[in-house]
Design a protein around this motif. Structure first.
Motif, mmCIF file in Angstrom:
data_model
loop_
_atom_site.group_PDB
_atom_site.id
_atom_site.type_symbol
_atom_site.label_atom_id
_atom_site.label_comp_id
_atom_site.label_asym_id
_atom_site.label_seq_id
_atom_site.Cartn_x
_atom_site.Cartn_y
_atom_site.Cartn_z
ATOM 1 N N GLU A 191 0.816 -1.102 -0.095
ATOM 2 C CA GLU A 191 -0.080 -0.064 -0.062
ATOM 3 C C GLU A 191 0.909 1.297 0.052
ATOM 4 O O GLU A 191 0.278 2.355 -0.346
ATOM 5 C CB GLU A 191 -0.805 0.042 1.324
ATOM 6 C CG GLU A 191 -1.990 -1.165 1.330
ATOM 7 C CD GLU A 191 -2.842 -1.172 2.314
ATOM 8 O OE1 GLU A 191 -2.834 -0.289 3.203
ATOM 9 O OE2 GLU A 191 -3.690 -2.198 2.760
ATOM 10 N N ASN A 250 8.410 -1.388 2.698
ATOM 11 C CA ASN A 250 6.929 -1.066 2.488
ATOM 12 C C ASN A 250 6.622 -0.769 4.091
ATOM 13 O O ASN A 250 6.946 -1.250 4.995
ATOM 14 C CB ASN A 250 6.304 -2.182 2.133
ATOM 15 C CG ASN A 250 6.462 -3.525 2.910
ATOM 16 O OD1 ASN A 250 7.871 -3.910 2.974
ATOM 17 N ND2 ASN A 250 5.447 -4.294 3.224
ATOM 18 N N ASP A 287 3.094 -0.793 5.247
ATOM 19 C CA ASP A 287 1.680 -1.261 5.460
ATOM 20 C C ASP A 287 1.741 -2.562 6.274
ATOM 21 O O ASP A 287 0.788 -3.372 6.177
ATOM 22 C CB ASP A 287 1.200 -1.345 4.282
ATOM 23 C CG ASP A 287 1.870 -2.511 3.208
ATOM 24 O OD1 ASP A 287 3.008 -2.863 3.762
ATOM 25 O OD2 ASP A 287 1.283 -2.855 2.438
#
Length: 310
Positions: A50, A92, A94
């Motif tokens: 995300e 990342n 998320d």
């Protein structure tokens, strides 16, 4: 006087042109320059994230900067960086099971698993050196070569940093009357160094549910960091609760399966000849707590009026 101004203007223009034509000449300036980071997922085509966090670590006195970008590509997010040299780490952002810490330097940045939660798949990329100049950006590519881009575009290539651990219990006997069943895997790393990809601090324990598939096998999977040492001990505890409220636990050493797994990022653990006791073994009056049950199982007395946390 106007002719002299024209000569000065031509002189400074020539200096700027030569600065962009010869990489050994540093382009001066103090204003931040917009750069574009584009993520290329060639190494992790299964990824679906995300957002990404970018950590720019200044070299030779430049300060550190952090940016968060949404989505997977990052191509539409212009980031402002002052002229200078940087090293880049990106991961990342998320994953609720991961905490990023030690953000002071390129070599110290770590990901740490939060309590007993599965980490989720962590993806990361690094660029050993980025130089932002008035003439564009120069940066090192994965093969070590240096690329110059006059459009201030930097491509980086994230790869998976965590491991998927899959557990398969082949056609266990005695599932009748079982209310719930889960497993606890022990032996993974608690911390991961982002720049090197090395795991630190072993002994992490993660609980996850097991479900029955179409082939009457129990299956479950988690994502966590690899062990800091190849021969570190790994243990699986299979726990189930019967409809009468009795809980049983069985521990299995799976070190050999983990250490000799075919895939470095995909470890498959298989348990065979697994039989769950269907009936409560006879006990003497007054016995409480944990006692040896049937076929290597431990029986645990629990109170059904309280919530069970596995």
């Amino acid at each position: 006087m106007k002719g002299f101004d024209r000569i000065l203007w031509l002189f400074f223009f020539s200096v700027a042109f030569l600065s962009c034509s010869h990489k050994e000449i540093y382009c001066p300036g103090g204003e931040p320059r917009p750069i574009e980071i584009r993520f290329m997922w060639d190494k992790a085509q299964e990824a679906s994230v995300e957002g990404m966090s970018l950590y720019f670590f200044g070299v030779d006195g430049s300060r550190n900067w952090r940016y968060d970008v949404a989505g997977m590509t990052g191509g539409n997010d212009d980031l402002d960086l002052p002229l200078g040299k940087y090293r880049l780490l990106t991961v990342n952002n998320d994953l609720p099971g991961v905490v990023i810490s030690d953000t002071e330097s390129f070599s110290s940045l770590h990901a740490k698993c939060r309590n007993s939660l599965p980490t989720g798949m962590l993806y990361g990329a690094k660029v050993d050196e980025i130089e932002v100049t008035l003439c564009g950006v120069d940066y090192t590519q994965p093969d070590g070569s240096v690329k110059h881009c006059p459009y201030n575009l930097v491509r980086c290539y994230p790869d998976s940093l965590a491991v998927v651990y899959s557990l398969i219990v082949e056609k266990p006997k005695g599932l009748g009357g079982v209310r719930s069943i889960n497993a606890v895997l022990s032996g993974m790393g608690k911390k991961l160094n982002i720049s090197s990809g090395e795991s630190l601090e072993g002994g992490a324990r993660v609980s996850f549910p097991l479900i029955i598939d179409a082939d009457s096998c129990l299956r479950g999977a988690i994502t966590a960091f690899m062990s800091p040492h190849k021969e570190s001990p790994f243990d699986v505890s299979v726990r189930f609760i019967r409809s009468d409220g009795k809980e049983y636990v069985k521990n299995v050493d799976v070190t050999s399966q983990v250490s000799h797994s075919f895939g470095a990022r995909n470890v498959i653990i298989v348990l065979k000849d697994f039989e769950i006791p269907e009936e409560q073994p006879p006990t003497s009056s007054g016995d409480v707590g944990i006692e040896v049950g049937v076929d290597g199982w431990d029986k645990i007395e629990i109170d059904l009026s309280t919530e069970i946390e596995l």
